[in-house]
Design a protein around this motif. Sequence first.
Motif, PDB file in Angstrom:
ATOM      1  N   TYR A  24       8.492  11.699  -2.338  1.00 36.89           N
ATOM      2  CA  TYR A  24       8.399  11.725  -0.880  1.00 36.89           C
ATOM      3  C   TYR A  24       9.737  12.098  -0.232  1.00 36.89           C
ATOM      4  N   TYR A  25      10.830  11.669  -0.865  1.00 38.76           N
ATOM      5  CA  TYR A  25      12.145  12.023  -0.325  1.00 38.76           C
ATOM      6  C   TYR A  25      12.377  13.533  -0.406  1.00 38.76           C
ATOM      7  N   ASN A  26      11.966  14.133  -1.560  1.00 35.42           N
ATOM      8  CA  ASN A  26      12.100  15.588  -1.704  1.00 35.42           C
ATOM      9  C   ASN A  26      11.229  16.325  -0.704  1.00 35.42           C
ATOM     10  N   ALA A  27      10.106  15.683  -0.306  1.00 34.31           N
ATOM     11  CA  ALA A  27       9.213  16.281   0.687  1.00 34.31           C
ATOM     12  C   ALA A  27       9.675  15.966   2.114  1.00 34.31           C
ATOM     13  N   LYS A  28      10.862  15.344   2.246  1.00 35.59           N
ATOM     14  CA  LYS A  28      11.463  14.987   3.534  1.00 35.59           C
ATOM     15  C   LYS A  28      10.616  13.995   4.331  1.00 35.59           C
ATOM     16  N   ASN A  29       9.842  13.207   3.632  1.00 36.06           N
ATOM     17  CA  ASN A  29       9.077  12.140   4.264  1.00 36.06           C
ATOM     18  C   ASN A  29       9.820  10.829   4.007  1.00 36.06           C
ATOM     19  N   VAL A  30      10.831  10.589   4.852  1.00 31.28           N
ATOM     20  CA  VAL A  30      11.736   9.467   4.624  1.00 31.28           C
ATOM     21  C   VAL A  30      11.011   8.133   4.741  1.00 31.28           C
ATOM     22  N   ALA A  31      10.106   8.022   5.706  1.00 32.46           N
ATOM     23  CA  ALA A  31       9.389   6.766   5.902  1.00 32.46           C
ATOM     24  C   ALA A  31       8.620   6.363   4.641  1.00 32.46           C
ATOM     25  N   LYS A  32       7.886   7.333   4.031  1.00 35.11           N
ATOM     26  CA  LYS A  32       7.136   7.049   2.811  1.00 35.11           C
ATOM     27  C   LYS A  32       8.080   6.751   1.647  1.00 35.11           C
ATOM     28  N   ALA A  33       9.179   7.498   1.580  1.00 37.39           N
ATOM     29  CA  ALA A  33      10.155   7.254   0.518  1.00 37.39           C
ATOM     30  C   ALA A  33      10.664   5.813   0.593  1.00 37.39           C
ATOM     31  N   LEU A  34      10.998   5.350   1.820  1.00 43.65           N
ATOM     32  CA  LEU A  34      11.467   3.984   1.996  1.00 43.65           C
ATOM     33  C   LEU A  34      10.392   2.975   1.610  1.00 43.65           C
ATOM     34  N   GLU A  35       9.126   3.274   1.987  1.00 41.80           N
ATOM     35  CA  GLU A  35       8.015   2.382   1.655  1.00 41.80           C
ATOM     36  C   GLU A  35       7.928   2.165   0.148  1.00 41.80           C
ATOM     37  N   TYR A  36       8.033   3.263  -0.632  1.00 41.90           N
ATOM     38  CA  TYR A  36       7.889   3.133  -2.083  1.00 41.90           C
ATOM     39  C   TYR A  36       9.145   2.594  -2.753  1.00 41.90           C
ATOM     40  N   LEU A  37      10.302   2.839  -2.156  1.00 38.42           N
ATOM     41  CA  LEU A  37      11.516   2.204  -2.680  1.00 38.42           C
ATOM     42  C   LEU A  37      11.400   0.684  -2.570  1.00 38.42           C
ATOM     43  N   LYS A  38      10.925   0.213  -1.437  1.00 38.11           N
ATOM     44  CA  LYS A  38      10.757  -1.229  -1.245  1.00 38.11           C
ATOM     45  C   LYS A  38       9.709  -1.793  -2.206  1.00 38.11           C
ATOM     46  N   LYS A  39       8.615  -1.020  -2.419  1.00 38.35           N
ATOM     47  CA  LYS A  39       7.586  -1.457  -3.369  1.00 38.35           C
ATOM     48  C   LYS A  39       8.148  -1.549  -4.777  1.00 38.35           C
ATOM     49  N   SER A  40       8.965  -0.547  -5.135  1.00 43.48           N
ATOM     50  CA  SER A  40       9.566  -0.539  -6.469  1.00 43.48           C
ATOM     51  C   SER A  40      10.475  -1.746  -6.662  1.00 43.48           C
ATOM     52  N   ALA A  41      11.275  -2.042  -5.624  1.00 46.14           N
ATOM     53  CA  ALA A  41      12.184  -3.192  -5.703  1.00 46.14           C
ATOM     54  C   ALA A  41      11.407  -4.501  -5.812  1.00 46.14           C
ATOM     55  N   GLN A  42      10.300  -4.610  -5.057  1.00 45.92           N
ATOM     56  CA  GLN A  42       9.492  -5.827  -5.089  1.00 45.92           C
ATOM     57  C   GLN A  42       8.789  -5.999  -6.440  1.00 45.92           C
ATOM     58  N   ALA A  43       8.454  -4.866  -7.078  1.00 45.38           N
ATOM     59  CA  ALA A  43       7.714  -4.927  -8.342  1.00 45.38           C
ATOM     60  C   ALA A  43       8.572  -5.445  -9.491  1.00 45.38           C
ATOM     61  N   ASP A  44       9.918  -5.287  -9.371  1.00 49.24           N
ATOM     62  CA  ASP A  44      10.794  -5.725 -10.459  1.00 49.24           C
ATOM     63  C   ASP A  44      12.119  -6.184  -9.860  1.00 49.24           C
ATOM     64  N   GLU A  45      12.341  -7.487  -9.842  1.00 52.58           N
ATOM     65  CA  GLU A  45      13.543  -8.033  -9.205  1.00 52.58           C
ATOM     66  C   GLU A  45      14.827  -7.646  -9.929  1.00 52.58           C
ATOM     67  N   PHE A  46      14.705  -7.150 -11.177  1.00 51.43           N
ATOM     68  CA  PHE A  46      15.901  -6.764 -11.931  1.00 51.43           C
ATOM     69  C   PHE A  46      16.099  -5.252 -11.989  1.00 51.43           C
ATOM     70  N   TYR A  47      15.252  -4.506 -11.293  1.00 51.05           N
ATOM     71  CA  TYR A  47      15.321  -3.040 -11.331  1.00 51.05           C
ATOM     72  C   TYR A  47      16.298  -2.589 -10.242  1.00 51.05           C
ATOM     73  N   SER A  48      17.441  -2.075 -10.649  1.00 45.98           N
ATOM     74  CA  SER A  48      18.519  -1.775  -9.695  1.00 45.98           C
ATOM     75  C   SER A  48      18.366  -0.433  -8.995  1.00 45.98           C
ATOM     76  N   ARG A  49      17.683   0.524  -9.648  1.00 42.25           N
ATOM     77  CA  ARG A  49      17.685   1.889  -9.119  1.00 42.25           C
ATOM     78  C   ARG A  49      17.137   1.986  -7.689  1.00 42.25           C
ATOM     79  N   PRO A  50      15.961   1.390  -7.363  1.00 39.00           N
ATOM     80  CA  PRO A  50      15.501   1.496  -5.970  1.00 39.00           C
ATOM     81  C   PRO A  50      16.442   0.802  -5.004  1.00 39.00           C
ATOM     82  N   ARG A  51      17.084  -0.242  -5.450  1.00 33.52           N
ATOM     83  CA  ARG A  51      18.020  -0.964  -4.581  1.00 33.52           C
ATOM     84  C   ARG A  51      19.259  -0.112  -4.298  1.00 33.52           C
TER      85      ARG A  51
END
Length: 684
Positions: free
Chosen positions: A165-192
């Motif tokens: 979504y970020y490559n498609a310049k859809n920042v809002a969706k990119a942020l939505e999935y970054l937050k989902k990724s962070a919530q899915a794994d509390e130890f996953y640093s990349r989305p953070r």
Amino acid sequence: MKKAIILIVFSSAALCGTDESYRAYFNALINEKEGKYEKALEEYAKAAQLDPDPYIYKSAVRAAMAYGDIPKALEYSRISVENDSSSAQAWYEYGNALWAANKNEEAQKAFLNAIKIDENYAEAYYQIASLNNADPVKAMYYLNKLIELRPDLKADAYMRAAEIYYNAKNVAKALEYLKKSAQADEFYSRPRYMLALYYEDIKDWNSAISMYKQIAAAEPENPDAFIKIGELYLSGLEDSQSAEKYFLAAYRVSPKNPQVLYWLSVLSEMKKDFGQAMFYARELDKYAPSASNSIKIGYYQSFTGDINGAIDTLLKAHKKWPENYELPYFISLGYDDLKDNKKARFYLEKALSLKPDYSQALMQLGVVCERLNDTKCFKKSFENLIKKEPDNHTALNYLGYSLADRGLELDLAESLVKKALEYEPENAAYLDSMAWVLYKKKKNDEAAAYIEKSIARYGEDPVVLLHAGDIYSSLGEYEQAWKNYALSALMTPDKKTASRAAESFKKISDKKIFLSFLSEKYAYSLAHETPCYAKFNLLGRSFSADCHISLKENGKFYFIVYDPFMSPYFYFSFEKEDFNIKLPDEIKENPAAAEKISQAARMLRFVFSPEIANAEGWKYAGGRFEKNGYKSYLNREKNFFEKINSGRIKVFIEKTYLNGKIKINKLMLKMPGVNAEFYFREPK
């Protein structure tokens, strides 16, 4: 870009047909495990030649991809597919090789073949989604399939969705999935990290810090997150205290980290703890020595008073980095602090030999040469600087003033200062320079107009006041000349200034101008509370005590001497002409001592109340004023009393000038049988 989720398993369970092929295959595995991929590929090729088993080719594909030999990976994965077209893994590895060779359409077909053979082949869905990053809808279809099959890969899938979504310049969706990724794994640093960078970009410092804190919690041994938190607190929120907390956390994890040591030295410098700053800078020098760090160490040494040590540090660094032009410049500043102008000049010229257009060195060389009275040198230095920086009004003014002060090239001096004033017409220093140029050109009326403007903007500066004294003296305005000379001498005692003040005072007809000047400048003419410390020698008995002087708005005057328990030992007060005194018994029983203290009390009241500056009743005669039995002798500058007599009492005064007021540092009172010294703090 993440192109594969691969689990590498080393196994000796290959179905090799001969002992020789088995040995080659086993050697390939060993070399691959040791990271010797080129040798591993040679052994795989030997094993395949002896026994073209599909398993050998699959293993060879893995080694070729790790080595980055894409043509070999393509060759082996194609053979693997040809040998076993019903293997989903073979098609998956072939797809990875095609993708690495930028054959994206063929790669997608290979991954689709893997799914046709095994619709649960989760990794293939991930790769197809990644290949379709220009088509978010299609990519999300395959990522959702991946999540269905492998919920444990949800965080990774959401992260990939965010990138698409970020490559498609859809920042809002990119942020939505970054937050989902962070919530899915509390130890996953990349989305953070990605969220933190986004928050930094929009200057949402608190949110960025929150992300880095989560990363630090997940990776407590990683200093990078602590460093980022410290930098954001420092540069974004300007919270140096919180910044230091996290840099220290990074230091505990990684005490040799140059970035951490640098920031801790900066923070210590900000707190003016130059000893601690030097400690961190020296630690940094152990692990990442540099000329700039040596300059910092020298700077800290100079602030701790070790100028010679600073020069030694810089000289050693100059020997190590002889081409660095900043080192000789800072060495020169060290010698400048030591007032060694010749050595300062030598190293400035050294810096300029390395960098001829070095502005700071040109400026400083001009200043040093001016001190050495080398007119040719300072003129050339400033001219070179002005040629390089025509709008450098500081240099224009400095050269103009320096020429005028020597009476040289006055027309050029005037044009230079005039140009400086075009840049900053209200600059008090430039106005003073113009006044001085005009004075040197005998244009005294014009000079007076400029010096008045300079004083109005500058306030009280001893050099400007001295210039004003000379200008007003040349106009015959001796009262104005004396005021400026006297004030200059108050601020910076100087024999020549004192002499000029005295000469001007002689030419003033009404000497009481001194008293009006004193009433304006004397700190004790208004109500005040003044703490003090006293040493007494009273009729052979010596003691010391804290004391306090107070003048109230209603004119009431108090003097109190305290005992060691801070209770009044004795005091006296005046209310109008009513005099009250309280003495300890041992003094009351001695009438002579009591009378001496009463006389001393009246003298102190005279000195620390408006009476001394009240012009009424004073008569001037032979360098002193007389009034009601007091004789007040003027000092050489004629700006204060240096001695006051009343009968058999003598008072000697040491003064200072601070914040626009004359204040008493020390007062010595002498009379038969009594000596006292009073040391005063600033009146309030």
